[in-house]
Write an enzyme that holds these catalytic residues in place. Structure first.
Site, PDB file in Angstrom:
ATOM      1  N   TYR A  26       0.816  -1.204   0.000  1.00  0.00           N
ATOM      2  CA  TYR A  26       0.000   0.000   0.000  1.00  0.00           C
ATOM      3  C   TYR A  26       0.860   1.269   0.000  1.00  0.00           C
ATOM      4  CZ  TYR A  26      -3.912  -3.082   0.786  1.00  0.00           C
ATOM      5  OH  TYR A  26      -4.857  -4.051   0.628  1.00  0.00           O
ATOM      6  N   TYR A 154     -11.625  -8.446   7.021  1.00  0.00           N
ATOM      7  CA  TYR A 154     -10.495  -8.390   6.088  1.00  0.00           C
ATOM      8  C   TYR A 154     -10.094  -9.811   5.728  1.00  0.00           C
ATOM      9  CZ  TYR A 154      -6.007  -7.798   3.912  1.00  0.00           C
ATOM     10  OH  TYR A 154      -4.974  -7.866   3.001  1.00  0.00           O
ATOM     11  N   ASP A 255     -11.874 -17.786   8.585  1.00  0.00           N
ATOM     12  CA  ASP A 255     -10.557 -17.287   8.183  1.00  0.00           C
ATOM     13  C   ASP A 255      -9.733 -17.067   9.455  1.00  0.00           C
ATOM     14  OD1 ASP A 255      -8.350 -15.855   7.418  1.00  0.00           O
ATOM     15  OD2 ASP A 255      -9.431 -14.422   6.166  1.00  0.00           O
ATOM     16  N   LYS A 284      -0.167 -16.881   7.838  1.00  0.00           N
ATOM     17  CA  LYS A 284       0.628 -16.018   8.716  1.00  0.00           C
ATOM     18  C   LYS A 284       1.586 -16.778   9.651  1.00  0.00           C
ATOM     19  CE  LYS A 284      -1.405 -11.655   8.046  1.00  0.00           C
ATOM     20  NZ  LYS A 284      -2.750 -11.167   7.776  1.00  0.00           N
TER      21      LYS A 284
END
Ligand SMILES: *Cc1c(COP(=O)(O)O)cnc(C)c1O
Length: 436
Positions: A26, A154, A255, A284
């Protein structure tokens, strides 16, 4: 030039070239915010090129649960390199992948029986969504091709994952017109330890009741909504979602890419509600932050449903699927976690974060402070200027990367109380400065 000068100019040229050539997450290349160059790291410490040492509060975005440069994980990687670093997974198998899949099935909630190895979290989410769609296609119900997600969620940056992120304050509303449109229920309001009120799930119930004939799956982050707001919510909500999915014949995708492997105080956040999703995404922390790897687990009903359909197989297969090096490190990381006193340790971190974060609540710029497991959140009243505040955090000796109104930490599990205090004190200095 003497050698110190040479090193200095080499360093500054790395930062110059970084801004010239390199995208960061980003980031802008026309108005770049300078990055910090890390040359090495060990334990909870990041060493910058200019000699600065920072206490890490981010675990490199939930990943490095055992800290950096861990001898056990280094060993696992080196041992595997000398055998085979990568081999295609089509038609070939190997112990690191098989061991990992067996282990994941053992440690995740009962009823998750099959594992698809993916190469990043977003891909694991793509795979989960594709599984859900293919399952209903196989069942002769092609009209079940929509998803129900939660606001403030998210799920990643690829297209299917983007389409289930918060449609307004998520990072992807720009792509509205090119994304598939799905359904969104309000974010859960009942706090993690709050009293359950059935109203909290009224709108969700309404949507699933009216739309279930076109719903393939519900997708959510169990208990902790991460990058969409760092919100902790009630296990009762999750329990009710499971019941409603069963009632209306809609699959449930959990998730756990951020929450998996102990972060919330349970090995997996679904355990807080004692539920098993039909499909679960992991990523992760799976390799302890060493390599990119993710996994999508599903129930036997889902895998059988998919494989008995017209295609006869699941239509997906990444090039780097089941990368042996990543699997070997994942196996070592999971063993390291399970053989530690991790539950007690996370309780310790939670208690320390809770008490250390208390004084922040009195700052006039702070709206809320909260902690769950090894996650601490300071929610500001106004968004912070990341570039400016990052500089101050570095000057205070800590690595913290806020977004929007959220200043948060998810430190490595090996952080001592002293290191946690150092981290939080550094943050306090900076935020106190903003308030003054
Ligand atoms: C980080 C994250 C993802 C995306 O994972 P990547 O590895 O960045 O692609 C998906 N879901 C959740 C909950 C995450 O925290």
């Amino acid at each position: 030039m003497n050698s110190t000068q040479e090193i200095m100019s080499e360093r500054s040229s790395i930062l110059t070239k970084d801004q010239q050539f390199v995208w960061h997450p980003y980031s802008s290349l026309t108005d770049p915010i300078p990055a910090y160059e890390v040359v090495s790291a060990e334990g909870v410490l990041l060493h910058l090129a200019d000699g600065t040492v920072l206490v890490d509060g981010m675990s490199s975005w939930w990943c490095t649960i055992h800290g950096y440069n861990h001898p056990v994980l280094n060993r696992a990687a080196k041992d595997q390199i000398d055998k085979v670093s990568h081999v295609m997974f089509g038609g070939i198998t190997h112990a690191p992948a098989v061991d990992l899949c067996e282990r994941l099935i053992q440690i995740t909630p009962d009823g998750l029986d099959k594992v698809f190895l993916a190469d990043s979290g977003s891909v694991a989410v793509e795979v989960a969504i594709k599984m859900a769609f293919q399952y209903w296609l196989s069942k002769g119900q092609p009209q079940k091709n929509k998803l129900l997600s939660l606001r403030n969620g998210y799920h990643g940056d690829t297209f299917a994952a983007m389409s289930v992120c918060d449609p307004v304050n998520g990072m992807h509303h720009l792509f509205d017109k090119v994304m598939q449109q799905h359904f969104f229920a309000p974010a859960p309001q009942t706090a993690f330890d709050g009293d359950w009120n059935e109203n909290d799930i009224a709108e969700f119930t309404d949507i699933i009741r009216h739309q279930h004939q076109q719903l393939a799956a519900v997708i959510l982050e169990p208990i902790v909504q991460g990058a969409g707001g760092m919100r902790f919510y009630s296990p009762d909500y999750l329990r009710r979602v499971r019941e409603l999915c069963d009632q209306y014949d809609v699959l449930l995708i959990a998730d756990e890419i951020a929450t998996g492997f102990g972060r919330t105080g349970k090995l997996f956040a679904c355990e807080w509600a004692d539920i098993t999703p039909d499909i679960m995404c992991l990523g992760k922390a799976i390799t302890g932050g060493y390599m990119t790897l993710a996994a999508t687990l599903c129930s036997e009903a889902v895998s059988t449903g998919i494989c008995e359909g017209e295609a006869g197989c699941f239509m997906h297969g990444p090039t780097f699927m089941g990368n042996p090096l990543a699997c070997a490190v994942a196996n070592a990381s999971i063993e390291l976690l399970l053989s530690s006193n991790w539950q007690q340790n996370i309780q310790r971190i939670e208690a320390t974060l809770k008490s250390e974060l208390e004084p922040f609540a009195d700052l006039p710029t702070v709206a809320d402070v909260r902690a769950l497991g090894a996650i601490g959140v300071i929610e500001m009243k106004e968004p912070v200027d990341v570039g400016a505040i990052q500089k101050q955090f570095v000057a205070a000796g800590v690595w913290v990367r806020p977004f929007g109104k959220l200043v948060y930490v998810m430190p490595p599990f090996i952080s001592t109380d002293e290191e946690l205090r150092q981290l939080v004190t550094g943050i306090y200095q900076v935020l106190k400065g903003l308030a003054d």
